[in-house]
Design a protein around this motif. Structure first.
Motif, short mmCIF file in Angstrom:
data_model
loop_
_atom_site.label_atom_id
_atom_site.label_comp_id
_atom_site.label_asym_id
_atom_site.label_seq_id
_atom_site.Cartn_x
_atom_site.Cartn_y
_atom_site.Cartn_z
N ARG A 12 24.09 -9.10 52.10
CA ARG A 12 23.81 -8.41 53.36
C ARG A 12 22.73 -7.36 53.20
O ARG A 12 22.20 -6.88 54.17
N GLY A 13 22.45 -7.00 51.97
CA GLY A 13 21.37 -6.06 51.73
C GLY A 13 21.81 -4.62 51.64
O GLY A 13 21.49 -3.92 50.71
N ASN A 14 22.59 -4.15 52.59
CA ASN A 14 22.94 -2.74 52.59
C ASN A 14 24.38 -2.51 52.16
O ASN A 14 24.82 -1.36 52.10
N GLY A 15 25.15 -3.55 51.92
CA GLY A 15 26.52 -3.39 51.45
C GLY A 15 27.49 -2.92 52.51
O GLY A 15 28.59 -2.52 52.19
N GLY B 77 24.96 -13.75 62.85
CA GLY B 77 24.32 -15.06 62.83
C GLY B 77 23.14 -15.14 63.77
O GLY B 77 22.14 -15.79 63.48
N GLY B 78 23.24 -14.45 64.91
CA GLY B 78 22.14 -14.45 65.87
C GLY B 78 20.88 -13.83 65.30
O GLY B 78 19.77 -14.32 65.53
N GLU B 79 21.05 -12.77 64.55
CA GLU B 79 19.90 -12.11 63.91
C GLU B 79 19.26 -13.04 62.90
O GLU B 79 18.03 -13.12 62.83
N PHE B 80 20.06 -13.76 62.12
CA PHE B 80 19.51 -14.72 61.16
C PHE B 80 18.72 -15.80 61.90
O PHE B 80 17.63 -16.17 61.48
N ARG B 81 19.28 -16.31 62.99
CA ARG B 81 18.58 -17.34 63.76
C ARG B 81 17.24 -16.82 64.29
O ARG B 81 16.23 -17.52 64.23
#
Length: 111
Positions: free
Chosen positions: A75-78, A85-89
């Protein structure tokens, strides 16, 4: 690997650590659950093969902690927030558009 058997509708039976676990599974999610069980079985085997952890319960807890750590690290920031999922898309679509634009520009130079 784990052993997965289809039980009655809406459930699967997983075999992990020599025990069977009957779990609910929405229709159409069987492949994803099977893949998850296989991944867990792989992580359990890795921990067991080190010989540093004894007992099935401890091995299962260590596997769960390792998988949770992987998820949090990815996730990057823990943070403990749910994966968006929407952000990934949206990011994937933006990357695809950038690649398409770059390829189109290169194609114009060729012809």
């Amino acid at each position: 690997m784990s052993t997965v058997q289809k039980s009655e509708k809406g459930a699967l039976t997983l075999s992990l650590l020599g025990r069977e676990f009957r779990v609910a599974c929405p229709e159409g999610e069987e492949k994803a659950l099977t893949a998850s069980a296989d991944y867990l079985a792989k992580r359990i085997k890795e921990i067991r093969d080190t010989g540093k952890v004894a007992g099935n319960e401890r091995i299962a807890i260590m596997a769960a902690l390792n998988i949770a750590h992987e998820l949090m690290s990815n996730r990057g920031n823990g943070s403990t927030a749910a994966v968006d999922g929407g952000e990934f898309r949206r990011r994937i679509v933006a990357m695809q558009e950038a690649v398409d634009a770059a390829l189109a520009a290169d194609q114009k130079k060729l012809f």
